[in-house]
Scaffold this active site. Structure first.
Site, PDB file in Angstrom:
ATOM      1  N   GLU A 197       0.850  -1.205   0.000  1.00  0.00           N
ATOM      2  CA  GLU A 197       0.000   0.000   0.000  1.00  0.00           C
ATOM      3  C   GLU A 197       0.873   1.237   0.000  1.00  0.00           C
ATOM      4  O   GLU A 197       2.099   1.171   0.060  1.00  0.00           O
ATOM      5  CB  GLU A 197      -0.903   0.006   1.247  1.00  0.00           C
ATOM      6  CG  GLU A 197      -2.382  -0.169   0.968  1.00  0.00           C
ATOM      7  CD  GLU A 197      -3.079   1.132   0.601  1.00  0.00           C
ATOM      8  OE1 GLU A 197      -2.394   2.060   0.129  1.00  0.00           O
ATOM      9  OE2 GLU A 197      -4.308   1.204   0.774  1.00  0.00           O
ATOM     10  N   ASP A 246      -9.952   2.503  -3.070  1.00  0.00           N
ATOM     11  CA  ASP A 246      -8.859   2.353  -2.119  1.00  0.00           C
ATOM     12  C   ASP A 246      -7.914   3.550  -2.275  1.00  0.00           C
ATOM     13  O   ASP A 246      -8.344   4.696  -2.210  1.00  0.00           O
ATOM     14  CB  ASP A 246      -8.160   1.015  -2.350  1.00  0.00           C
ATOM     15  CG  ASP A 246      -7.430   0.488  -1.125  1.00  0.00           C
ATOM     16  OD1 ASP A 246      -6.850   1.290  -0.389  1.00  0.00           O
ATOM     17  OD2 ASP A 246      -7.418  -0.735  -0.921  1.00  0.00           O
TER      18      ASP A 246
END
Length: 295
Positions: free
Chosen positions: A20, A205
């Site tokens: 991420e 996201d």
């Protein structure tokens, strides 16, 4: 228009559980593996160089931003709060607000804005509805809860002038748009709903804004990245060979998009799941902003 996965390259097949927070910092690509608490850098965008681990924490690491004037220091959304992370891996906590929540929670994605503040979201480990918040860390180190009632706060992304912030509530399938006072950091009124996604679209996201002020969004569960016009129109959908893309980063010096992906929740992962992907695109982004604080 939709681009297929034919032009996508696997730059790093790291087998990460939940990669991420990809950012371009000082000529390198920096990203995290959240659940293992690790921070990595990749100097060669062609994928010829192996990533280097910069830190390994004993708590989850959601995202980092560079600290202005301190090349080896980061401000981190980690564990239950916000901390300064030094080159030797030591953490100096500024605040741990998620220690004071009713359900076990952790910090998630975060980014610095053009004015030098650090914004980061949180979520409950079990996904409890409404348990997530958005926090702002000012240059003096004060951590302020800006929004609550979120479920999985993700992908803060700012326009170049710092007056508009996009924020995803992943579990709710919504992208919010907030007007930000660039001087005080206060939000002007409540957030507007910029986009609302259906189950078939996936869940928003990580996000970033390109040099044309368009918003790029990683769509968890759909294996796609979307590009939106500032007026909310969907301009482009790009297909990637992994079901869970988690963050997007546009190089400022090259027409390349980096996408992190997750192995988490994937039944039959391939080399593209839990990886860093590289994709040629017609636009560029901006280098990560720094937090203008420190002690």
């Amino acid at each position: 228009m939709t681009t297929t996965a034919a032009s996508v390259a696997v730059l790093v097949d790291g087998g990460y559980e939940l990669a991420e927070g990809g950012r371009w910092v000082d000529g390198r690509y920096v990203y995290v593996d959240i659940l293992s608490g690790r921070l990595f850098e990749l100097h060669d965008g062609t994928g010829l160089a192996a990533p280097r681990q910069l830190a390994a924490l004993d708590v989850p690491l959601g995202a980092v931003a560079p600290v202005a004037g301190r090349p080896d220091a980061w401000i981190a959304a980690a564990g239950t709060g916000i901390a300064l992370l030094t080159a030797d891996g030591a953490l100096e906590w500024l605040d741990r607000p998620e220690d004071r929540t009713p359900v076990p929670s952790r910090m998630n994605d975060g980014v610095a804005d053009p004015a030098g503040r650090f914004w980061a979201g949180s979520m409950a480990y079990d996904g409890t509805h409404g348990a997530g918040s958005l926090y702002r860390t000012d240059p003096d180190g004060t951590v302020v809860r800006v929004l609550d009632g979120l479920t999985i706060a993700n992908g803060p992304a700012f326009t170049a002038d710092g007056t508009t912030m996009y924020l995803a509530d992943t579990a709710a399938g919504t992208i919010l748009r907030c007007r930000v006072d660039p001087v005080s950091g206060d939000l002007s009124g409540g957030p507007d709903t910029f986009a609302r996604l259906g189950d078939e679209d996936g869940s928003p996201d990580g996000m970033t804004v390109d040099d044309e002020d368009c918003l790029w969004v990683a769509m968890w569960g759909a294996g796609t990245v979307r590009r939106y016009h500032p007026d909310g129109r969907l301009l482009h959908t790009l297909t990637v060979p992994a079901p869970h893309p988690t963050s997007v980063c546009l190089r400022p010096d090259d027409n390349s998009l980096f996408v992190t992906t997750a192995r988490y929740g994937v039944t039959n992962p391939t080399a593209a799941s839990g990886a860093v992907l590289g994709i040629p695109v017609p636009v560029r982004g901006a280098a990560a902003c720094s937090w203008r604080g420190g002690r």
